[in-house]
Scaffold this motif. Sequence first.
Motif, PDB file in Angstrom:
ATOM      1  N   GLU A  97       0.840  -1.202   0.000  1.00  0.00           N
ATOM      2  CA  GLU A  97       0.000   0.000   0.000  1.00  0.00           C
ATOM      3  C   GLU A  97       0.875   1.253   0.000  1.00  0.00           C
ATOM      4  OE1 GLU A  97      -3.726   2.200   0.446  1.00  0.00           O
ATOM      5  OE2 GLU A  97      -3.046   0.383  -0.509  1.00  0.00           O
ATOM      6  N   ALA A  98       1.951   1.235   0.763  1.00  0.00           N
ATOM      7  CA  ALA A  98       2.868   2.380   0.805  1.00  0.00           C
ATOM      8  C   ALA A  98       3.494   2.618  -0.565  1.00  0.00           C
ATOM      9  CB  ALA A  98       3.954   2.155   1.855  1.00  0.00           C
ATOM     10  N   ALA A  99       3.840   1.554  -1.257  1.00  0.00           N
ATOM     11  CA  ALA A  99       4.432   1.688  -2.591  1.00  0.00           C
ATOM     12  C   ALA A  99       3.423   2.298  -3.562  1.00  0.00           C
ATOM     13  CB  ALA A  99       4.908   0.333  -3.101  1.00  0.00           C
ATOM     14  N   ARG A 100       2.169   1.864  -3.483  1.00  0.00           N
ATOM     15  CA  ARG A 100       1.128   2.395  -4.360  1.00  0.00           C
ATOM     16  C   ARG A 100       0.902   3.888  -4.092  1.00  0.00           C
ATOM     17  NH1 ARG A 100      -4.056   3.772  -4.289  1.00  0.00           N
ATOM     18  NH2 ARG A 100      -4.376   3.290  -2.103  1.00  0.00           N
ATOM     19  N   ILE A 101       0.792   4.247  -2.821  1.00  0.00           N
ATOM     20  CA  ILE A 101       0.533   5.638  -2.462  1.00  0.00           C
ATOM     21  C   ILE A 101       1.751   6.516  -2.771  1.00  0.00           C
ATOM     22  CG2 ILE A 101       0.212   7.159  -0.463  1.00  0.00           C
ATOM     23  CD1 ILE A 101      -1.846   5.108   0.535  1.00  0.00           C
ATOM     24  N   LEU A 150      -6.515   9.910  -5.919  1.00  0.00           N
ATOM     25  CA  LEU A 150      -5.506   8.901  -6.273  1.00  0.00           C
ATOM     26  C   LEU A 150      -5.271   7.863  -5.181  1.00  0.00           C
ATOM     27  CD1 LEU A 150      -2.824  11.172  -7.993  1.00  0.00           C
ATOM     28  CD2 LEU A 150      -4.263   9.456  -9.101  1.00  0.00           C
ATOM     29  N   THR A 151      -5.380   8.285  -3.923  1.00  0.00           N
ATOM     30  CA  THR A 151      -5.011   7.397  -2.815  1.00  0.00           C
ATOM     31  C   THR A 151      -6.207   6.827  -2.060  1.00  0.00           C
ATOM     32  OG1 THR A 151      -4.885   9.200  -1.192  1.00  0.00           O
ATOM     33  CG2 THR A 151      -2.870   8.693  -2.454  1.00  0.00           C
ATOM     34  N   GLY A 152      -7.355   7.481  -2.178  1.00  0.00           N
ATOM     35  CA  GLY A 152      -8.513   7.058  -1.399  1.00  0.00           C
ATOM     36  C   GLY A 152      -8.455   7.552   0.039  1.00  0.00           C
ATOM     37  N   LYS A 153      -7.502   8.425   0.344  1.00  0.00           N
ATOM     38  CA  LYS A 153      -7.359   8.979   1.696  1.00  0.00           C
ATOM     39  C   LYS A 153      -7.414  10.501   1.609  1.00  0.00           C
ATOM     40  CE  LYS A 153      -4.636   5.089   3.269  1.00  0.00           C
ATOM     41  NZ  LYS A 153      -3.439   4.622   3.925  1.00  0.00           N
ATOM     42  N   ASP A 154      -8.205  11.106   2.497  1.00  0.00           N
ATOM     43  CA  ASP A 154      -8.405  12.549   2.487  1.00  0.00           C
ATOM     44  C   ASP A 154      -7.362  13.224   3.381  1.00  0.00           C
ATOM     45  OD1 ASP A 154      -9.273  15.161   2.483  1.00  0.00           O
ATOM     46  OD2 ASP A 154     -11.231  14.729   3.356  1.00  0.00           O
ATOM     47  N   ASP A 167       2.867   6.341   4.949  1.00  0.00           N
ATOM     48  CA  ASP A 167       3.028   5.569   3.711  1.00  0.00           C
ATOM     49  C   ASP A 167       4.101   6.184   2.821  1.00  0.00           C
ATOM     50  OD1 ASP A 167       1.156   3.612   4.311  1.00  0.00           O
ATOM     51  OD2 ASP A 167      -0.490   4.649   3.310  1.00  0.00           O
ATOM     52  N   TYR A 168       4.114   7.501   2.715  1.00  0.00           N
ATOM     53  CA  TYR A 168       5.119   8.154   1.879  1.00  0.00           C
ATOM     54  C   TYR A 168       6.521   7.977   2.473  1.00  0.00           C
ATOM     55  CZ  TYR A 168       7.464  11.490  -1.108  1.00  0.00           C
ATOM     56  OH  TYR A 168       8.333  12.058  -2.008  1.00  0.00           O
ATOM     57  N   LEU A 169       6.611   8.050   3.784  1.00  0.00           N
ATOM     58  CA  LEU A 169       7.892   7.844   4.456  1.00  0.00           C
ATOM     59  C   LEU A 169       8.412   6.429   4.197  1.00  0.00           C
ATOM     60  CD1 LEU A 169       9.620   9.629   6.330  1.00  0.00           C
ATOM     61  CD2 LEU A 169       8.468   8.567   8.256  1.00  0.00           C
ATOM     62  N   VAL A 170       7.543   5.437   4.306  1.00  0.00           N
ATOM     63  CA  VAL A 170       7.930   4.045   4.028  1.00  0.00           C
ATOM     64  C   VAL A 170       8.348   3.904   2.571  1.00  0.00           C
ATOM     65  CG1 VAL A 170       7.037   1.679   3.816  1.00  0.00           C
ATOM     66  CG2 VAL A 170       6.586   3.012   5.881  1.00  0.00           C
ATOM     67  N   TYR A 171       7.596   4.487   1.661  1.00  0.00           N
ATOM     68  CA  TYR A 171       7.929   4.443   0.226  1.00  0.00           C
ATOM     69  C   TYR A 171       9.335   4.998  -0.017  1.00  0.00           C
ATOM     70  CZ  TYR A 171       7.736   5.855  -4.705  1.00  0.00           C
ATOM     71  OH  TYR A 171       8.010   6.046  -6.035  1.00  0.00           O
ATOM     72  N   ARG A 172       9.625   6.144   0.558  1.00  0.00           N
ATOM     73  CA  ARG A 172      10.955   6.740   0.371  1.00  0.00           C
ATOM     74  C   ARG A 172      12.039   5.918   1.062  1.00  0.00           C
ATOM     75  NH1 ARG A 172      11.274  12.241  -1.164  1.00  0.00           N
ATOM     76  NH2 ARG A 172      13.491  11.812  -0.965  1.00  0.00           N
TER      77      ARG A 172
END
Length: 184
Positions: A97-101, A150-154, A167-172
């Motif tokens: 999910e983190a990668a997708r977001i 895009l993410t389904g999260k507000d 999620d963005y922190l995990v992605y990076r």
Amino acid sequence: MSDENRPGRRQPPDGGQAGRNGAAPPDALRMMRECFPNCPIGLGRAEPVARTSHAQAGMAAFAGDLLYPERTLHRYDEYKYFASVLAGCGRDAGAHEAARIGAALENDEGALAQTLLCYFRNSREQGLSAEMLHIHRNTLIYRLNKIEKLTGKDPRSELDLFNLICDYLVYRWQRAERPSPAMQ
């Protein structure tokens, strides 16, 4: 006999008090800032095992540099919740999910990620965030709506914003070039 009182153990001039409770000796910090002026500095807690403190410092520097790049010193205690997310990343279904977001946020040359981080830094203040990004307030609202689509999260929701940031922190974190665990 405790490790600290063992014969032959050299004590620093301050009696070993500097560096305890997450505080680095002032001279060491000054020297690090002089030698590495544009590099984020992470401070871990004083731990019995140095590797633990080193890992904490690395996660604090990484999270701090992403969330607050204008600061150079990042203490683990300030980022411990984000660090615990990083420590567990890749071990559960949330990594996908983190990668997708993260990928969605880095579309448009990273404008959405930049918007999200600025909005987070400014405590969800739309006017201040738009000013800091040098965009019109309506453009900020458009980007926040696009992030939600895009993410389904507000991002206007506190919980969703926290999840988006994590999620963005995990992605990076997953894409960052770091030494292998054997080298740390």
